[in-house]
Design a protein around this motif. Structure first.
Motif, PDB file in Angstrom:
ATOM      1  N   GLU A 169       0.846  -1.194   0.000  1.00  0.00           N
ATOM      2  CA  GLU A 169       0.000   0.000   0.000  1.00  0.00           C
ATOM      3  C   GLU A 169       0.885   1.249   0.000  1.00  0.00           C
ATOM      4  O   GLU A 169       1.842   1.343   0.757  1.00  0.00           O
ATOM      5  N   GLY A 170       0.553   2.184  -0.886  1.00  0.00           N
ATOM      6  CA  GLY A 170       1.367   3.381  -1.017  1.00  0.00           C
ATOM      7  C   GLY A 170       2.476   3.257  -2.030  1.00  0.00           C
ATOM      8  O   GLY A 170       3.150   4.237  -2.351  1.00  0.00           O
ATOM      9  N   GLY A 171       2.677   2.026  -2.548  1.00  0.00           N
ATOM     10  CA  GLY A 171       3.709   1.813  -3.556  1.00  0.00           C
ATOM     11  C   GLY A 171       5.095   1.695  -2.954  1.00  0.00           C
ATOM     12  O   GLY A 171       5.278   1.685  -1.738  1.00  0.00           O
ATOM     13  N   ILE A 172       6.083   1.599  -3.830  1.00  0.00           N
ATOM     14  CA  ILE A 172       7.470   1.430  -3.399  1.00  0.00           C
ATOM     15  C   ILE A 172       8.376   2.110  -4.418  1.00  0.00           C
ATOM     16  O   ILE A 172       8.069   2.158  -5.612  1.00  0.00           O
ATOM     17  N   GLU A 173       9.484   2.655  -3.949  1.00  0.00           N
ATOM     18  CA  GLU A 173      10.428   3.311  -4.858  1.00  0.00           C
ATOM     19  C   GLU A 173      11.703   2.477  -4.951  1.00  0.00           C
ATOM     20  O   GLU A 173      12.296   2.108  -3.935  1.00  0.00           O
ATOM     21  N   ILE A 174      12.112   2.178  -6.170  1.00  0.00           N
ATOM     22  CA  ILE A 174      13.326   1.407  -6.430  1.00  0.00           C
ATOM     23  C   ILE A 174      14.208   2.192  -7.395  1.00  0.00           C
ATOM     24  O   ILE A 174      13.787   2.498  -8.511  1.00  0.00           O
ATOM     25  N   GLU A 175      15.383   2.556  -6.956  1.00  0.00           N
ATOM     26  CA  GLU A 175      16.350   3.281  -7.780  1.00  0.00           C
ATOM     27  C   GLU A 175      15.723   4.512  -8.439  1.00  0.00           C
ATOM     28  O   GLU A 175      15.903   4.766  -9.642  1.00  0.00           O
TER      29      GLU A 175
ATOM     30  N   GLY B 221       0.153  -2.777  -5.637  1.00  0.00           N
ATOM     31  CA  GLY B 221      -0.530  -3.791  -6.432  1.00  0.00           C
ATOM     32  C   GLY B 221       0.290  -4.312  -7.598  1.00  0.00           C
ATOM     33  O   GLY B 221      -0.089  -5.297  -8.235  1.00  0.00           O
ATOM     34  N   THR B 222       1.437  -3.665  -7.880  1.00  0.00           N
ATOM     35  CA  THR B 222       2.299  -4.128  -8.969  1.00  0.00           C
ATOM     36  C   THR B 222       3.076  -5.366  -8.520  1.00  0.00           C
ATOM     37  O   THR B 222       3.549  -5.441  -7.387  1.00  0.00           O
TER      38      THR B 222
END
Length: 525
Positions: A400-406, A413-414
């Motif tokens: 929830e809220g997503g995630i940041e990668i690089e 949900g991805t």
């Protein structure tokens, strides 16, 4: 009038009515077609825009068919490597799937606490047993169920406890050596070494789980087509897992439940027969093992009445299903590379011979002895790095809220995941020669570098869902490899083609044809 004729007549009538409607109302038909086309275009645009900040192949932005095709080709691991070489560390592999390559991001995806949930890929892996879908420790997406199933037995899989199974592994090693001597080595015959180490791995699992081998070594065949059926199931799950909704149409379709339950399942039949034998022996007061996994499973089940009735079946099936292939792949990789690299073989042999001369190595090498051998450990690390047993993504769902990668935002949900084959070839972590098998890298690294490399391995997964059977596999590897290297010399029948897959779908044959000869001082007749 026959049923077929009547159906044909009805179909003709319907088609005629549709044709009449189109002729009579062309404007309405065009409007409906226009709305449908607009809906499809809108869906395609929304699908594309959702992860438009992530680079990747064009087809993957709209459909999962491409990544399913990669798996179908049996070359997905290499294709995944090439995709990351082309597009970078963060690559879009599907409309809602992002592949990650930097091993330093492992703690963010595979957490010990507040873990990301497993994707629907793992639901595809759940087997159907007696017509019902059976939950299992490895694939379950339900964290609460995972904790409930793991808590009673987690300690049984610790290395400190598994050493109590060592005599059972020794029994199977003795049988393995005797069988290959009698069948092949004494007569100077070549044999499929890859096939036989899988027989060994299956029989070890039978021995430590039920105190009864499955019979692969004594019979020299795939007993009840067990290996073939598991191989076929893994092929199904690997492809369909790229588009999990297909599984609800195929294997998980309720209409197939009754049919599939009538097909004999050698794995579940064997596990169930061993459990019934054990319960009957206990009821009759006969002596039974109190050391094997089945004994520990029964004790755990009796201590916790809240566990579902199918729990013991799930535990035992998981042991056999997951505990054999991983070890066999590992062993094939290690022997293949040692034989292909004589200088590495010589260095490892020197370490073993020195240990034996000093009285530090038994004929069948013990776990405690093997763990004192640094170059053997380096070879084990390198085998798991260069050829990890699982060649697809360990998929999770962005929280929830997503995630940041690089620096790239991935919405909640991805599906996100890492493929160990990609991660283990990171040159920043493992060196410029990360594409090659070179165990010396583990000896040359200082303490900090080695710690980094070890933390970047996904050989057995990572985080709180690390493979529960990891230590079973390592126990077998650390014992069998040095024991065999002290007994035999190895060579490929055809050094130019040492390892190929001859039949990819129904019978797993790896064509690792070798000739083994006894070394001076060999002890097995």
């Amino acid at each position: 009038m026959t049923i077929i004729a009547r159906a044909t007549e009805m179909a003709s009538d319907v088609l005629g009515q549709v044709q009449d409607a189109i002729v009579a109302n062309p404007t309405i038909v065009k409007a409906v077609a226009g709305v449908a086309a607009a809906a499809l275009v809108t869906r395609a645009v929304v699908t594309y825009m959702r992860l438009s900040n992530i680079p990747g192949p064009l087809v993957a932005k709209f459909t999962n068919l491409q990544r399913a095709g990669w798996v179908w080709s049996f070359d997905a691991h290499n294709i995944h490597i090439k995709m990351h070489e082309k597009f970078g560390n963060v690559v879009r592999f599907g409309p809602n799937m992002v592949s990650l390559a930097d091993p330093r991001e492992i703690p963010k995806i595979y957490k010990m606490h507040n873990p990301l949930i497993k994707s629907d890929y793992y639901h595809v892996i759940l087997p159907r047993v007696d017509g019902e879908i059976m939950p299992s420790l490895f694939p379950t997406q339900d964290e609460a169920l995972h904790r409930k199933m793991k808590r009673p037995i987690g300690g049984v899989y610790s290395m400190s406890n598994l050493t109590s199974f060592e005599s059972l592994v020794d029994n199977t090693i003795e049988v393995f050596l005797q069988q290959i001597n009698t069948r092949f080595i004494n007569a100077g015959k070549a044999f499929d070494f890859g096939q036989w180490v899988q027989y060994f791995a299956f029989d070890v699992i039978g021995e430590i789980t039920f105190s009864k081998r499955l019979g692969f070594l004594e019979r020299g065949v795939d007993v009840d087509a067990l290996m073939g059926s598991i191989w076929l199931w893994f092929n199904y799950t690997s492809v369909v897992g790229q588009m999990p909704w297909l599984d609800y149409v195929l294997a998980k379709n309720p209409a197939f439940g009754v049919i599939l339950s009538m097909v004999p399942n050698p794995l579940t039949n064997f596990a169930q027969a061993r459990r019934e034998e054990r319960l009957a022996d206990r009821a009759a007061g006969k002596p039974v093992s109190d050391r094997d996994f089945l004994a520990r499973f029964l004790e755990a089940f009796e201590r916790d009445p809240s566990l579902p009735s199918w729990t013991i079946k799930a535990w035992t099936i998981s042991n056999v299903l997951a505990g054999s292939d991983t070890t066999a792949i590992f062993l094939r990789t290690m022997f293949k590379n040692l034989v292909e690299k004589p200088e590495t073989m010589a260095r490892l042999r020197k370490e073993l011979e020195d240990a034996r001369e000093n009285g530090e190595l038994s004929r069948i090498v013990s776990w405690k002895e093997a763990k004192k051998l640094p170059f053997l450990e380096a070879c084990v690390h390198e085998s798991g790095r260069i050829h990890p047993p699982f060649g697809l993504h360990l998929e999770r769902i962005a929280p929830e809220g997503g995630i940041e990668i690089e620096g790239k935002f991935i919405p909640e949900g991805t599906v996100v995941g890492m493929n160990a084959w990609v991660v283990h070839r990171n040159k920043d972590v493992f060196g410029e020669d990360a594409d090659t098998w070179r165990p010396e890298r583990w000896m040359e690294a200082d303490a900090d570098k080695r710690k980094l490399m070890e933390s970047c391995l996904l050989t057995f997964g990572a985080g709180h869902r690390t493979c529960l059977g990891k230590h079973i596999s390592l126990l077998e590897i650390y014992k069998l490899v040095p024991t065999m290297l002290m007994e035999y010399d190895f060579k490929f029948v055809d050094p130019k083609k040492p390892w190929t897959v001859k039949n990819r779908w129904f019978v797993p044959q790896f064509d690792m044809n070798m000739i083994l000869s006894k070394r001076e001082g060999a002890t097995v007749a």
